[in-house]
Design an enzyme around this catalytic site. Structure first.
Site, PDB file in Angstrom:
ATOM      1  N   SER A 115       6.290  68.846 -57.252  1.00  0.00           N
ATOM      2  CA  SER A 115       5.073  69.671 -57.167  1.00  0.00           C
ATOM      3  C   SER A 115       5.006  70.603 -58.357  1.00  0.00           C
ATOM      4  CB  SER A 115       5.073  70.492 -55.876  1.00  0.00           C
ATOM      5  OG  SER A 115       4.027  71.458 -55.896  1.00  0.00           O
ATOM      6  N   TYR A 128       9.020  76.522 -50.662  1.00  0.00           N
ATOM      7  CA  TYR A 128       8.537  75.169 -50.975  1.00  0.00           C
ATOM      8  C   TYR A 128       8.803  74.843 -52.439  1.00  0.00           C
ATOM      9  CZ  TYR A 128       5.127  71.337 -51.522  1.00  0.00           C
ATOM     10  OH  TYR A 128       4.524  70.148 -51.791  1.00  0.00           O
TER      11      TYR A 128
END
Length: 254
Positions: free
Chosen positions: A144, A159
């Site tokens: 990501s 995250y």
């Protein structure tokens, strides 16, 4: 020539579904996994079969590493029964989920839940499946841009930390697997219209214009934008690329 086989985790929707379909369109058989969304997995299989491809869906919880040996046995059985193969060629570690919380509000339970799915899961799933991965194969880890300076947003410290760990793991796997001709890369999507975080974009469409304004190419990403990049990295086009993290974000915060 023997048909190539790919395993794509988390392929019942979004980027995983797109990657599975794009990979199958290149003449590769697909074993795809799902966790809770069996209907979505069946939809992925149906779309691949409509295009003349072959796919099998298996259930897998990437947050439960103790189930991985049994999953490997299921993969081995599917390889034999469907393709008369003992090995597979490509692995896409895509399955994941997102939970947003500011640093001071992040609990150990949230942190551990993200770690099990996003970092420990790919690490030990790859280790468990490695004996079945053919020499000359390829792996793509879906990370990501929240792990890069361009994608830093408040609320994603846990995250982003896990996804950053996956970027580092990608480089180590590329180093260790290179002696077997296995390439390992990662792709880092930016804001992409998927079901992640409980359909966040569908529930909060008001955030989309702001994201679009910060994206150089002027729109939100779509699953196929990332799916085609994954398929290309696995395919012959990516034959001289390894240990790389490629941002697929349309130029977010460029």
């Amino acid at each position: 020539m023997t048909m190539r086989i790919a395993i794509v985790t988390g392929a019942s929707s979004g980027i995983g579904q797109s990657a599975a379909i794009q990979i199958a369109r290149r003449g590769t058989g697909v074993i795809l996994t799902y966790h809770g969304n069996q209907a979505g997995a069946s939809d992925t299989v149906a779309k691949i079969e409509e295009d003349g491809g072959t796919a099998v869906a298996l259930r897998l919880d990437t947050g439960r590493s103790e189930t991985f040996p049994a999953f490997r046995d299921s993969v081995a059985a599917v390889l034999r029964d469907t393709w008369q193969r003992e090995t597979f060629d490509h692995l896409v570690n895509n399955a994941g989920h997102s939970r947003m919380a500011r640093f001071e509000d992040t609990t150990e339970e949230m942190f551990d839940g993200l770690m099990r799915v996003l970092l420990k899961g790919p690490y030990f799933l790859t280790q468990t499946l490695r004996p079945l991965l053919a020499d000359g194969g390829a792996i793509v880890n879906v990370t990501s841009n929240s792990a890069s300076s361009a994608g830093l947003e408040p609320g994603y410290s846990a995250y982003g930390t896990m996804k950053g760990g996956l970027v580092v793991l990608t480089r180590y796997l590329a180093k260790e697997f290179s002696q077997h001709g296995i390439r390992v890369n990662s792709v880092s999507p930016g804001s992409t219209r998927t079901r992640i975080a409980d359909d966040a974009f569908a529930r909060h469409p008001e955030v989309i214009p702001g994201l679009v304004a910060r994206t150089a190419l002027g729109r939100l990403g779509e699953p196929d934008d990332v799916g085609v990049a994954i398929a290309a990295l696995l395919g012959d086009e990516g034959r001289w690329i390894t240990a790389q993290n490629i941002e697929v974000s349309g130029g977010y915060n460029l």
